[in-house]
Design a protein around this motif. Structure first.
Motif, PDB file in Angstrom:
ATOM      1  N   ALA A 213      67.779  84.244   9.358  1.00  0.00           N
ATOM      2  CA  ALA A 213      68.413  84.370  10.673  1.00  0.00           C
ATOM      3  C   ALA A 213      68.966  83.023  11.117  1.00  0.00           C
ATOM      4  N   ARG A 214      70.251  82.975  11.391  1.00  0.00           N
ATOM      5  CA  ARG A 214      70.897  81.735  11.808  1.00  0.00           C
ATOM      6  C   ARG A 214      70.720  81.515  13.307  1.00  0.00           C
ATOM      7  N   PHE A 215      70.845  80.254  13.727  1.00  0.00           N
ATOM      8  CA  PHE A 215      70.729  79.930  15.142  1.00  0.00           C
ATOM      9  C   PHE A 215      71.643  78.762  15.486  1.00  0.00           C
ATOM     10  N   THR A 216      71.973  78.673  16.772  1.00  0.00           N
ATOM     11  CA  THR A 216      72.744  77.532  17.275  1.00  0.00           C
ATOM     12  C   THR A 216      71.756  76.487  17.774  1.00  0.00           C
ATOM     13  N   PRO A 217      71.782  75.272  17.227  1.00  0.00           N
ATOM     14  CA  PRO A 217      70.789  74.253  17.605  1.00  0.00           C
ATOM     15  C   PRO A 217      70.767  73.986  19.104  1.00  0.00           C
ATOM     16  N   ARG A 218      69.570  73.893  19.646  1.00  0.00           N
ATOM     17  CA  ARG A 218      69.392  73.541  21.055  1.00  0.00           C
ATOM     18  C   ARG A 218      69.447  72.020  21.206  1.00  0.00           C
ATOM     19  N   GLU A 219      69.602  71.591  22.433  1.00  0.00           N
ATOM     20  CA  GLU A 219      69.627  70.149  22.700  1.00  0.00           C
ATOM     21  C   GLU A 219      68.202  69.626  22.823  1.00  0.00           C
ATOM     22  N   LEU A 220      67.858  68.674  21.969  1.00  0.00           N
ATOM     23  CA  LEU A 220      66.522  68.079  22.002  1.00  0.00           C
ATOM     24  C   LEU A 220      66.396  67.206  23.253  1.00  0.00           C
ATOM     25  N   PRO A 221      65.298  67.304  23.988  1.00  0.00           N
ATOM     26  CA  PRO A 221      65.165  66.548  25.249  1.00  0.00           C
ATOM     27  C   PRO A 221      65.434  65.056  25.108  1.00  0.00           C
ATOM     28  N   THR A 222      64.923  64.438  24.049  1.00  0.00           N
ATOM     29  CA  THR A 222      65.111  62.994  23.891  1.00  0.00           C
ATOM     30  C   THR A 222      66.403  62.654  23.161  1.00  0.00           C
ATOM     31  N   GLY A 223      67.038  63.658  22.539  1.00  0.00           N
ATOM     32  CA  GLY A 223      68.258  63.410  21.780  1.00  0.00           C
ATOM     33  C   GLY A 223      68.020  62.850  20.394  1.00  0.00           C
ATOM     34  N   ASP A 224      66.799  62.414  20.104  1.00  0.00           N
ATOM     35  CA  ASP A 224      66.479  61.812  18.810  1.00  0.00           C
ATOM     36  C   ASP A 224      65.118  62.333  18.367  1.00  0.00           C
ATOM     37  N   ALA A 225      65.050  62.861  17.132  1.00  0.00           N
ATOM     38  CA  ALA A 225      63.817  63.473  16.651  1.00  0.00           C
ATOM     39  C   ALA A 225      62.691  62.453  16.515  1.00  0.00           C
ATOM     40  N   ALA A 226      63.005  61.251  16.018  1.00  0.00           N
ATOM     41  CA  ALA A 226      61.975  60.230  15.844  1.00  0.00           C
ATOM     42  C   ALA A 226      61.386  59.819  17.191  1.00  0.00           C
ATOM     43  N   GLU A 227      62.223  59.685  18.205  1.00  0.00           N
ATOM     44  CA  GLU A 227      61.748  59.311  19.534  1.00  0.00           C
ATOM     45  C   GLU A 227      60.920  60.441  20.136  1.00  0.00           C
ATOM     46  N   PHE A 228      61.352  61.685  19.912  1.00  0.00           N
ATOM     47  CA  PHE A 228      60.587  62.829  20.413  1.00  0.00           C
ATOM     48  C   PHE A 228      59.195  62.856  19.790  1.00  0.00           C
ATOM     49  N   LEU A 229      59.119  62.595  18.486  1.00  0.00           N
ATOM     50  CA  LEU A 229      57.826  62.563  17.798  1.00  0.00           C
ATOM     51  C   LEU A 229      56.958  61.438  18.347  1.00  0.00           C
ATOM     52  N   ARG A 230      57.558  60.268  18.542  1.00  0.00           N
ATOM     53  CA  ARG A 230      56.791  59.125  19.058  1.00  0.00           C
ATOM     54  C   ARG A 230      56.184  59.455  20.407  1.00  0.00           C
ATOM     55  N   GLN A 231      56.974  60.036  21.309  1.00  0.00           N
ATOM     56  CA  GLN A 231      56.468  60.377  22.630  1.00  0.00           C
ATOM     57  C   GLN A 231      55.395  61.456  22.558  1.00  0.00           C
ATOM     58  N   SER A 232      55.597  62.420  21.673  1.00  0.00           N
ATOM     59  CA  SER A 232      54.626  63.498  21.506  1.00  0.00           C
ATOM     60  C   SER A 232      53.294  62.967  21.002  1.00  0.00           C
ATOM     61  N   MET A 233      53.340  62.067  20.024  1.00  0.00           N
ATOM     62  CA  MET A 233      52.112  61.491  19.485  1.00  0.00           C
ATOM     63  C   MET A 233      51.407  60.637  20.528  1.00  0.00           C
ATOM     64  N   TYR A 234      52.169  59.930  21.333  1.00  0.00           N
ATOM     65  CA  TYR A 234      51.570  59.077  22.361  1.00  0.00           C
ATOM     66  C   TYR A 234      50.841  59.912  23.407  1.00  0.00           C
ATOM     67  N   ARG A 235      51.435  61.059  23.776  1.00  0.00           N
ATOM     68  CA  ARG A 235      50.809  61.913  24.788  1.00  0.00           C
ATOM     69  C   ARG A 235      49.488  62.498  24.278  1.00  0.00           C
ATOM     70  N   ARG A 236      49.433  62.813  22.968  1.00  0.00           N
ATOM     71  CA  ARG A 236      48.239  63.436  22.403  1.00  0.00           C
ATOM     72  C   ARG A 236      47.189  62.424  21.955  1.00  0.00           C
ATOM     73  N   GLN A 237      47.581  61.183  21.872  1.00  0.00           N
ATOM     74  CA  GLN A 237      46.712  60.183  21.261  1.00  0.00           C
ATOM     75  C   GLN A 237      45.487  59.865  22.115  1.00  0.00           C
ATOM     76  N   GLU A 238      44.336  59.830  21.461  1.00  0.00           N
ATOM     77  CA  GLU A 238      43.099  59.413  22.107  1.00  0.00           C
ATOM     78  C   GLU A 238      42.857  57.946  21.746  1.00  0.00           C
ATOM     79  N   THR A 239      43.108  57.067  22.666  1.00  0.00           N
ATOM     80  CA  THR A 239      43.020  55.640  22.387  1.00  0.00           C
ATOM     81  C   THR A 239      41.648  55.100  22.793  1.00  0.00           C
ATOM     82  N   TYR A 240      41.316  53.953  22.264  1.00  0.00           N
ATOM     83  CA  TYR A 240      40.074  53.277  22.610  1.00  0.00           C
ATOM     84  C   TYR A 240      40.340  51.770  22.650  1.00  0.00           C
ATOM     85  N   GLU A 241      39.576  51.081  23.475  1.00  0.00           N
ATOM     86  CA  GLU A 241      39.706  49.629  23.595  1.00  0.00           C
ATOM     87  C   GLU A 241      38.823  48.962  22.544  1.00  0.00           C
TER      88      GLU A 241
END
Length: 335
Positions: A213-241
């Motif tokens: 099934a074909r589709f018309t690509p949607r607009e990615l919120p950040t416009g860049d896949a690498a930046e979207f991944l970076r932001q996604s990982m940062y939001r989920r990341q459990e950090t420690y000092e």
């Protein structure tokens, strides 16, 4: 003698793609045709966009040179197998620098490989074990090639997915891009059931299926896949000092740690202190600290203190109890 013109052109192209100059007489003998026919075939290749350069002389010569565009390559069996094995090795282990273009190339090559060559590639892949850096999980190259094909063809992708806690699910997505972080591959896609953008770790994907099934690509919120991944990982990341002191100058330590771990602060001319945060596993951070090649003391967190002590004990046992393996065993205990 090669009387079939298309077959002769492919044979001629295969010869010219060897990086050397071919005298006209030698090409004539190899192809079993006259030198005049060779000249006509050279002209046909030029019309197809292959930049063939001719040299003057008693015999004349031809060679393929760099042009403005990449013309199709003609590979013999051994070359095709070698390229496929190399691409599969890079795709199966997220090696830094091997990005989506490599996976697309692998998908194209495997699509046209004869069955006999596919079997040879699979046999070679099964018989070799690459030594890779990092802790990225191994991925079947077929998984990446299916994903790359759906990204390029704008085709919906269905797959089974295992979450971090082990929960299984089925996903129907519009794949946008594959992103390599160096240690892992991720798929950035629009999840149709959840009606939102998602990132998926490819090593947790199973049974990828191109739906057709074909589709018309949607607009990615950040416009860049690498930046979207970076932001996604940062939001989920459990950090420690963490807080570590080193028995070495700050400039020395700074050159042996990645910048994103923070900048060590001088305590005096012979020691420094690093206070920062991290989201990687404490086991990884313990090993990374041990590579600084000086004694160090972990002050916090307690989990990292314990991990460094255990690592130091293992290194000591592995060295027969000599006690001089690294600064971990002596300087890794927390206070």
């Amino acid at each position: 003698m090669t009387t079939d013109t298309p077959a002769r052109l492919l044979q001629l192209l295969s010869l010219l793609q060897t990086p050397r100059e071919w005298p006209g007489g030698e090409l004539s003998d190899r192809l079993g045709v006259s030198r005049r026919t060779v000249r006509r075939d050279i002209d046909r290749l030029r019309e197809l966009g292959y930049p063939v350069q001719a040299t003057k002389g008693s015999d004349g010569g031809y060679r393929l040179v760099a042009g403005k565009a990449m013309p199709p390559l003609v590979l013999d069996d051994e070359e095709a197998v070698a390229i496929a094995v190399g691409l599969r090795a890079g795709a199966g282990h997220a090696v830094e620098g091997v990005e989506e273009a490599s996976v697309r190339a692998l998908a194209k090559l495997e699509q046209v490989l004869p069955s006999r060559l596919r079997h040879r590639v699979a046999t070679l892949q099964a018989a070799t074990t690459p030594l890779t850096s990092g802790d990225g999980a191994s991925i079947a190259p077929e998984t990446l090639t299916v994903m790359a094909s759906t990204v390029a063809g704008r085709e919906r992708l269905r797959f089974a997915y295992r979450a971090k806690d082990g929960t299984p699910s089925r996903r129907l997505t519009e794949p946008y891009r594959l992103v390599s972080t160096g240690r892992r591959w991720y798929l950035v896609a629009y999840d149709l059931d959840r009606e939102d953008w998602r990132t998926f770790r490819v090593d947790r994907v199973a049974e990828p299926f191109a739906t057709g099934a074909r589709f018309t690509p949607r607009e990615l919120p950040t416009g860049d896949a690498a930046e979207f991944l970076r932001q996604s990982m940062y939001r989920r990341q459990e950090t420690y000092e963490f807080d570590v002191t080193f028995a070495a100058p700050a400039a020395f330590v700074a050159t042996r740690l990645p910048p994103w771990l923070g900048v060590p602060e001088p305590v005096d001319d012979h020691s420094c202190r690093l206070r920062s945060s991290a989201g990687d596993a404490v086991e990884w951070l313990a090993v990374r600290l041990a590579t600084v090649e000086c004694e160090f003391t972990v002050r916090e967190p307690a989990e990292l203190v314990r991990c460094v002590r255990e690592l130091g004990a293992r290194l000591t046992r592995g060295g027969g109890g000599g006690g001089g393996e690294s600064g971990v065993a002596e300087g890794g205990a927390g206070r």
